[in-house]
Design an enzyme around this catalytic site. Structure first.
Site, PDB file in Angstrom:
ATOM      1  N   LEU A 206      14.239  66.972  22.569  1.00 16.12           N
ATOM      2  CA  LEU A 206      13.652  67.988  21.700  1.00 16.12           C
ATOM      3  C   LEU A 206      12.459  67.473  20.914  1.00 16.12           C
ATOM      4  O   LEU A 206      11.710  68.274  20.333  1.00 16.12           O
ATOM      5  CB  LEU A 206      14.705  68.514  20.704  1.00 16.12           C
ATOM      6  CG  LEU A 206      15.986  69.099  21.291  1.00 16.12           C
ATOM      7  CD1 LEU A 206      16.954  69.488  20.183  1.00 16.12           C
ATOM      8  CD2 LEU A 206      15.665  70.307  22.161  1.00 16.12           C
TER       9      LEU A 206
ATOM     10  N   TYR B 154      -1.896  71.038  22.155  1.00 16.35           N
ATOM     11  CA  TYR B 154      -0.454  71.238  22.302  1.00 16.35           C
ATOM     12  C   TYR B 154      -0.101  71.569  23.752  1.00 16.35           C
ATOM     13  O   TYR B 154       0.792  70.951  24.353  1.00 16.35           O
ATOM     14  CB  TYR B 154       0.002  72.363  21.375  1.00 16.35           C
ATOM     15  CG  TYR B 154       1.468  72.700  21.480  1.00 16.35           C
ATOM     16  CD1 TYR B 154       2.452  71.748  21.189  1.00 16.35           C
ATOM     17  CD2 TYR B 154       1.889  73.971  21.863  1.00 16.35           C
ATOM     18  CE1 TYR B 154       3.801  72.059  21.276  1.00 16.35           C
ATOM     19  CE2 TYR B 154       3.232  74.292  21.950  1.00 16.35           C
ATOM     20  CZ  TYR B 154       4.181  73.328  21.663  1.00 16.35           C
ATOM     21  OH  TYR B 154       5.516  73.646  21.756  1.00 16.35           O
TER      22      TYR B 154
ATOM     23  N   LYS C 117       2.052  69.052  26.279  1.00 13.96           N
ATOM     24  CA  LYS C 117       3.362  69.511  26.762  1.00 13.96           C
ATOM     25  C   LYS C 117       3.362  69.602  28.294  1.00 13.96           C
ATOM     26  O   LYS C 117       4.390  69.328  28.935  1.00 13.96           O
ATOM     27  CB  LYS C 117       3.721  70.863  26.144  1.00 13.96           C
ATOM     28  CG  LYS C 117       3.992  70.808  24.643  1.00 13.96           C
ATOM     29  CD  LYS C 117       5.154  69.917  24.273  1.00 13.96           C
ATOM     30  CE  LYS C 117       6.490  70.567  24.545  1.00 13.96           C
ATOM     31  NZ  LYS C 117       7.635  69.753  24.033  1.00 13.96           N
TER      32      LYS C 117
ATOM     33  N   ASN D 216       9.272  81.646  21.012  1.00 20.38           N
ATOM     34  CA  ASN D 216       9.590  81.352  19.611  1.00 20.38           C
ATOM     35  C   ASN D 216      11.104  81.373  19.396  1.00 20.38           C
ATOM     36  O   ASN D 216      11.755  82.389  19.653  1.00 20.38           O
ATOM     37  CB  ASN D 216       8.936  82.378  18.699  1.00 20.38           C
ATOM     38  CG  ASN D 216       7.429  82.352  18.792  1.00 20.38           C
ATOM     39  OD1 ASN D 216       6.779  81.464  18.267  1.00 20.38           O
ATOM     40  ND2 ASN D 216       6.866  83.334  19.501  1.00 20.38           N
TER      41      ASN D 216
ATOM     42  N   PRO E 182      51.057 103.063 -11.424  1.00 22.11           N
ATOM     43  CA  PRO E 182      52.363 103.612 -11.048  1.00 22.11           C
ATOM     44  C   PRO E 182      52.445 105.101 -11.364  1.00 22.11           C
ATOM     45  O   PRO E 182      52.082 105.546 -12.453  1.00 22.11           O
ATOM     46  CB  PRO E 182      53.349 102.800 -11.884  1.00 22.11           C
ATOM     47  CG  PRO E 182      52.636 101.505 -12.140  1.00 22.11           C
ATOM     48  CD  PRO E 182      51.196 101.872 -12.289  1.00 22.11           C
ATOM     49  N   GLY E 183      52.902 105.870 -10.387  1.00 22.00           N
ATOM     50  CA  GLY E 183      53.068 107.305 -10.572  1.00 22.00           C
ATOM     51  C   GLY E 183      51.817 108.127 -10.407  1.00 22.00           C
ATOM     52  O   GLY E 183      51.884 109.363 -10.397  1.00 22.00           O
ATOM     53  N   VAL E 184      50.678 107.492 -10.256  1.00 19.70           N
ATOM     54  CA  VAL E 184      49.411 108.216 -10.157  1.00 19.70           C
ATOM     55  C   VAL E 184      49.220 108.755  -8.735  1.00 19.70           C
ATOM     56  O   VAL E 184      49.499 108.063  -7.757  1.00 19.70           O
ATOM     57  CB  VAL E 184      48.227 107.295 -10.543  1.00 19.70           C
ATOM     58  CG1 VAL E 184      46.893 107.944 -10.166  1.00 19.70           C
ATOM     59  CG2 VAL E 184      48.272 106.983 -12.031  1.00 19.70           C
TER      60      VAL E 184
END
Length: 369
Positions: free
Chosen positions: A52, A102, A106, A131, A279-281
């Site tokens: 790489l 470049y 390469k 890319n 509770p209870g709702v």
């Protein structure tokens, strides 16, 4: 196997090293700080090489030749000295046909690698990349995706000189997946390869998508993030968040019944919320014509009651957190949910559509006991 990575501290190298270790391989990492003697020793130990190391934005043009051309020639010479040929992957570029420092260097690197394959019989994968984007890529260097993600995540400005310019992209995870598959069955000789899938997007479209990701925290609405480019771009954007932004609040609405909070809205598949009840709702007491919901009790005990608005049929069922039972509401059936336990009830809710105040499709109908 032992895999030598040159350029091991670069963006792709760090992602590759992690994936190799996940797969049970050992990693030998060569960087610019690695001496010639240490590189030679690593080549002797290696059972595969992923090359790489390269320069694409050096301080001087001489570095193009030194790193892209001469370093590749040095690596190939060391590989020829081995008693047995080993597979080699080399990151090249689609720019090898360009008459630039470049591109030329390469192309020279590819020539060295092809000669290695011909002379030694080593399988050599010369991968011509477009890319590459993904987590851990350095912004303001060689990736417009990294730069845009970094700046937009921090509410910093970005510059788009050519909004309609199209960029070709591959995600780093797809690159590495392809390479790991090749290492498992490398074939023979020199091979020119590419990575799939490849995505294409204009710079303006890229910026717009990333800004949409940033806006999720305000709109709570997420678009396409589960497959393809959307999945890869969203994951990349999130990876650039500062640690102080790993969390964000949602708005809580509370009354005597408990708390309700909307977590996430999707563009095409509804929204996610949660609520509590003491509770209870009892909560609910309405029906829908087309909207459907899924309830999942996370904590506590709940009784769901249903009433068919046409036939008058009734139904009831009880569930509690440890069961992990999903209860669905059905169009045309009025429904409510009551906390029948002694502790707070916490329930997760998914609705198949976004709530529209102008067309709520929620008609009040209290169920009698």
């Amino acid at each position: 196997m032992q895999v030598l990575i040159t350029g091991a501290n670069g963006f792709i190298g760090r992602n590759l090293a992690l994936r190799l270790r996940e797969a049970g391989h050992d990693v030998l990492g060569a960087t610019r700080a690695t001496s010639d003697a240490d590189l030679a020793d690593m080549v002797k130990q290696a059972e595969a090489v992923v090359h790489l190391a390269g320069a694409n934005r050096p301080d001087t043009e001489a570095e193009f030749e030194e790193i892209n051309d001469h370093y590749t020639a040095q690596l190939c010479a060391l590989l020829r000295d081995r008693s047995a040929a080993i597979p080699v992957i080399a990151a090249s570029t689609i720019q090898v046909d360009r008459d630039t420092p470049y591109g030329r260097t390469k192309a020279n690197a590819e020539t060295h690698l092809q000669a290695l394959a011909s002379d030694s019989g080593a399988p050599v994968n010369i991968c011509r990349l477009v890319n590459v984007f993904g987590k851990w890529c350095r912004p303001d260097y060689n990736s417009v995706v990294a730069t845009f993600c970094h700046n937009i995540a921090r509410d910093l400005p970005i510059t788009i000189s050519a909004p309609d310019a199209e960029v070709r992209l591959v995600h780093v995870d797809d690159v590495i997946t392809g390479w790991l598959a090749w290492l498992a069955s490398p074939g023979s000789g020199a091979q020119i390869t590419a990575i799939a899938p490849e995505y294409r997007i204009t710079l303006q479209e890229l910026a717009d998508r990333l800004r949409e990701y940033r806006a999720i925290r305000e709109t709570h609405t997420v678009g396409e993030t589960g497959t393809g480019l959307g999945r890869a771009l969203y994951a990349t954007y999130i990876s650039y968040l500062p640690v102080d932004d790993f969390a964000y609040p949602v708005t809580r609405h509370g009354d005597e019944r408990g708390v309700f909070a909307e977590m996430l809205r999707t563009e095409h598949s509804g929204q996610f919320s949660f609520f509590t009840a003491g509770p209870g709702v009892t909560r609910g007491g309405h029906y829908h014509h087309a909207k459907t919901e899924k309830f999942l009790v996370l904590k506590g005990r709940a009784r769901f009651r249903f009433y068919n608005m046409d036939s008058g049929e009734t139904h009831a069922l009880d569930t509690y957190g440890a069961e992990s039972i999903v209860v669905e509401t059905v169009p045309g059936w009025s429904h409510d949910i009551t906390n029948i336990g002694e502790d707070e009830l916490i329930c997760m809710l998914w609705a198949n559509e976004l709530f529209d105040r102008d067309r709520p499709d929620t008609i009040a109908h209290r169920l009698t006991s």
